[in-house]
Design an enzyme around this catalytic site. Sequence first.
Site, short mmCIF file in Angstrom:
data_model
loop_
_atom_site.label_atom_id
_atom_site.label_comp_id
_atom_site.label_asym_id
_atom_site.label_seq_id
_atom_site.Cartn_x
_atom_site.Cartn_y
_atom_site.Cartn_z
CD GLU A 1 -5.41 6.66 -4.50
OE1 GLU A 1 -5.59 7.80 -4.12
OE2 GLU A 1 -5.70 5.39 -3.93
CG ASP B 1 -1.42 6.88 -4.53
OD1 ASP B 1 -1.66 6.14 -5.20
OD2 ASP B 1 -1.47 7.56 -3.30
CG HIS C 1 -0.35 9.45 0.73
ND1 HIS C 1 -1.49 10.42 1.43
CD2 HIS C 1 -1.51 8.79 0.35
CE1 HIS C 1 -2.09 9.79 2.29
NE2 HIS C 1 -2.16 9.08 1.30
CG HIS D 1 -1.22 1.03 1.35
ND1 HIS D 1 -1.57 1.72 2.56
CD2 HIS D 1 -2.64 1.82 0.21
CE1 HIS D 1 -2.86 2.74 2.32
NE2 HIS D 1 -2.97 2.92 1.07
CG ASN D 2 0.11 4.91 0.61
OD1 ASN D 2 -0.63 4.89 -1.03
ND2 ASN D 2 -0.66 5.67 1.50
CD GLU E 1 -1.73 2.99 -3.10
OE1 GLU E 1 -3.82 2.96 -3.43
OE2 GLU E 1 -1.74 2.27 -1.77
#
Length: 622
Positions: A260, A213, A226, A181-182, A211
């Site tokens: 994302e 973003d 983020h 995650h992230n 992931e």
Amino acid sequence: MRTTVTAGHENMETRWFLSKIQDDFRGGKINVEKTHKLLEKLDIQCNYVHVKHIFQDNDRLKQGRITIEEFRAIYRTIAHREEILEIFNTYSENRKILFENNLVQFLVQEQYVFDMSKSIAYEIIEKYEPIEEVKQVHQMSFEGFTRYMGSSDCLLFKPEYRKVYQDMTQPLSDYFISTSHNTYLVSDQLVGPSDLWGYVSALVKGCRCLEIDCWDGSQDEPVVYHGYTLTSKLLFKTVIQSIQKYAFVTSDYPVVLSLENHCSPHQQEVMADILQSTLGDSLLSDMLDDFPDRLPSPEALKFKILVKNKKIGTLQETRERKGTDKRGKVEEWEEEELDQEEEEESKDSETQYVTVSKYTQEKDSEGKILLGVTLFKKKKTRKIKVALALSDLVIYTKSEKFRNFQHSKLYQQFNENNSIGETRARKLSKLKVSEFICHTRKFITRIYPKAMRADSSNFNPQEFWNVGCQMVALNFQTPGLPMDLQNGRFSDNGCSGYVLKPQFLRDINTQFNPHKINESAPITLTIRIISGIQLPLSSSSTNKADALVILEVFGVPNDQAKQQTRVIKKNAFSPRWNETFTFIIQVPELAMVTVGFLCFPRWVRVLSLLHCLCMFGMSDSK
């Protein structure tokens, strides 16, 4: 008649030992740093903090330098552990040497090596016996035995599980998939740095779902960070370059890039160009001919990188557009925003509802008309724009909003994946467990941490593995129990990042419920804690810490169990317990056991649980 080197054995060991260290003492005494390096040169694993304390105990003149005899005393203290010597003497006919048949007997009776042969004993002697005269006659000294016992060959984890051994030809949905995650973050999620090392480190650890973003950047360069925070930014281009370089260093099996995507259609096209030009043939941009209407297997997707994102149209339509000019082609559609419960899990915490007023007319008991206003909330919708160029790179991992299990059962396509926040997923796993397991049997489901975890903390992944969730996303940069469980789970199957789910989580007729185990084949797990060596210390000025061992089983709720040893006072260097513990495990296919040490200098906890994990299954019941 067998040859033996027992005569003059002590003199032989002394000659060997001196031959290894005497050059280091030609200049006289040595200090603690040189002592530590010399121990490592002798293939003795040692913690510098412990070495320093033992050095001080043996430095008779307290000058910070020791003689060759003082070094030998230190060596014996660290290398010649009494409990290992006791085992050695049990199998040695003369307490000096292990013959090959003695070593075979030890491996069968103590190490449970059932497919034992003399060739295995021979290989161990060749690998670990340091004294050449002993090795030449296929025997093992205590020096060789202690090195073997401290080696990776004696880990609890079965050696055969260190390579890919499971069936890799089942659909992707049949596997637990190592997921981060992230991935770009190496600290917290508000002001911490973004770093390419996050991707490199995760891939080296066998992670198979990363992931990314993505946001609009300056000069037509999409960036990764983020959103709406002060975390630093990375160029999307350099992220993909790093992934391309390290994607298959640890595992040959497919990597999923979970986008994302917050970019404008134009910068989405830039992203598509970067993905194609950087990844080349590794990028999966068309469905496989053998899998037009079902998920392919990890084996079929070896050395492939998949894009997870929103998608326009069907796979067949994607194939028909292959080779056409897609520049400037964008599709827009409306999607319901998240409801209040889902919003708790959302990263983009914007207002989800608008207040709508409605006038009502009612009559009271006397027939008089009453006017009123009823206030209620209506879900907002948002417009989503996806560039066709990026959309067509999405094949078997199409991101689709999860509504409910009934909707998925009726409408969800085989190549559509869901992402569900931990809070909602936790409620579903308790209230609708049967539907959840049926859902994960067919569709890849990703669970991600709630937005409140700004410190990049993690949840316990076990509860979601219990219902078959494939992609349980954790913050890899945050150590602790959840990441220990993650590392333990994916140490299996050769660290490939893919672990085949138990049959009862793949069976179309499954009746499995982790909260109500009706039928099972329980096993009895017996663990004997013998001793510890050089337990990690704080910056305390002494290694006379109190120590205990905690054993904990993680699995279905009924298998959750915890036991601990007695406390050994003032001995973190070589505590001995000799205690036996028994666990009854109902669902061994999902269970893992952790063995952790706690040290208490002055009864202050200075070390979080240091977990050593091993997986076990039905075959380990003996």
